[in-house]
Design a protein around this motif. Sequence first.
Motif, PDB file in Angstrom:
ATOM      1  N   ILE A 123     122.378  -9.040  -6.006  1.00 58.63           N
ATOM      2  CA  ILE A 123     122.730  -7.817  -5.302  1.00 58.63           C
ATOM      3  C   ILE A 123     123.754  -8.096  -4.206  1.00 58.63           C
ATOM      4  O   ILE A 123     123.663  -9.098  -3.503  1.00 58.63           O
ATOM      5  CB  ILE A 123     121.457  -7.139  -4.743  1.00 58.63           C
ATOM      6  N   GLN A 124     124.754  -7.205  -4.083  1.00 60.64           N
ATOM      7  CA  GLN A 124     125.841  -7.386  -3.138  1.00 60.64           C
ATOM      8  C   GLN A 124     125.982  -6.162  -2.229  1.00 60.64           C
ATOM      9  O   GLN A 124     125.773  -5.033  -2.668  1.00 60.64           O
ATOM     10  CB  GLN A 124     127.162  -7.598  -3.886  1.00 60.64           C
ATOM     11  N   PRO A 125     126.359  -6.372  -0.959  1.00 58.72           N
ATOM     12  CA  PRO A 125     126.527  -5.244  -0.036  1.00 58.72           C
ATOM     13  C   PRO A 125     127.564  -4.236  -0.525  1.00 58.72           C
ATOM     14  O   PRO A 125     128.580  -4.608  -1.115  1.00 58.72           O
ATOM     15  CB  PRO A 125     126.985  -5.917   1.267  1.00 58.72           C
ATOM     16  N   TRP A 126     127.244  -2.972  -0.301  1.00 56.73           N
ATOM     17  CA  TRP A 126     128.101  -1.812  -0.549  1.00 56.73           C
ATOM     18  C   TRP A 126     128.228  -1.445  -2.021  1.00 56.73           C
ATOM     19  O   TRP A 126     128.932  -0.511  -2.366  1.00 56.73           O
ATOM     20  CB  TRP A 126     129.488  -1.971   0.088  1.00 56.73           C
ATOM     21  N   HIS A 127     127.534  -2.138  -2.909  1.00 56.36           N
ATOM     22  CA  HIS A 127     127.479  -1.724  -4.301  1.00 56.36           C
ATOM     23  C   HIS A 127     126.333  -0.735  -4.488  1.00 56.36           C
ATOM     24  O   HIS A 127     125.365  -0.733  -3.727  1.00 56.36           O
ATOM     25  CB  HIS A 127     127.277  -2.932  -5.220  1.00 56.36           C
ATOM     26  N   VAL A 128     126.447   0.103  -5.516  1.00 58.89           N
ATOM     27  CA  VAL A 128     125.410   1.079  -5.818  1.00 58.89           C
ATOM     28  C   VAL A 128     124.462   0.503  -6.860  1.00 58.89           C
ATOM     29  O   VAL A 128     124.904  -0.071  -7.863  1.00 58.89           O
ATOM     30  CB  VAL A 128     126.016   2.402  -6.331  1.00 58.89           C
ATOM     31  N   TYR A 129     123.167   0.680  -6.635  1.00 57.50           N
ATOM     32  CA  TYR A 129     122.161   0.133  -7.535  1.00 57.50           C
ATOM     33  C   TYR A 129     121.102   1.186  -7.873  1.00 57.50           C
ATOM     34  O   TYR A 129     120.757   2.034  -7.053  1.00 57.50           O
ATOM     35  CB  TYR A 129     121.465  -1.078  -6.907  1.00 57.50           C
ATOM     36  N   LEU A 130     120.611   1.088  -9.097  1.00 59.03           N
ATOM     37  CA  LEU A 130     119.423   1.827  -9.488  1.00 59.03           C
ATOM     38  C   LEU A 130     118.295   0.814  -9.588  1.00 59.03           C
ATOM     39  O   LEU A 130     118.463  -0.231 -10.222  1.00 59.03           O
ATOM     40  CB  LEU A 130     119.629   2.537 -10.824  1.00 59.03           C
ATOM     41  N   PHE A 131     117.176   1.098  -8.941  1.00 56.02           N
ATOM     42  CA  PHE A 131     116.076   0.139  -8.966  1.00 56.02           C
ATOM     43  C   PHE A 131     114.748   0.854  -9.152  1.00 56.02           C
ATOM     44  O   PHE A 131     114.598   2.032  -8.822  1.00 56.02           O
ATOM     45  CB  PHE A 131     116.065  -0.723  -7.697  1.00 56.02           C
TER      46      PHE A 131
END
Length: 212
Positions: free
Chosen positions: A144-152
């Motif tokens: 996981i990286q800062p400022w990326h969008v994720y669905l979890f």
Amino acid sequence: MLDATAVLKKLKRVLGIKTDLQLSILLDVKPNTISSWKKRNSLQYENLIALCKEHNIDLNTLFFENYKSDKEHTKEGRQVKMISTEQYFEYFLDPVKTLAGAPSYIFPTVDEIDTAFQVSSNNMFPTIKVTSYVLTKKIDLSEIQPWHVYLFIMEGKGLFLYRFKKYTDLGKLHFVSDNHTYSSIDVDPLDIREVFCVRGCFLPDFKVVGDI
């Protein structure tokens, strides 16, 4: 992509039926709804996906005029499983079974994507609109990286779509919304069962409308 009238005509041909009345029964809508969709060039996307899943119909055969075989399409894009909001609970309980029965769609992209989830909340608006599908790739939480969008997926809570900002001093993941009317959240890494990196989004050309 075909318009609503052409999609409905092709759907009737694939199902082996001839009338809009028969189609309305299968789609579980009122008979006059089909006529309304044709006039407004709008479709109830969730109903179509559910019907295609039930009858094992490839979504590409409906929306594209000159549809090629899966083998030919796979060379040009990615075959992606489509998970609608109506399937969220089913996916939460048994993701393997849900994916096995979910309809597939071929996306013309070189990006690594494998699952598309329909958006159920406005918390990422205007970046991502509700009812659209986010195109994702399952990753390890360590990626996981800062400022990326994720669905979890969180244990005991369900599916969430947020932008990751940072790790807190307590080691939790701090997520923010693009819609400033929504609050940010802090999540314990141990509570995250699966995480997907959002690589893009897909909004059908057809308006999503309710039954009339």
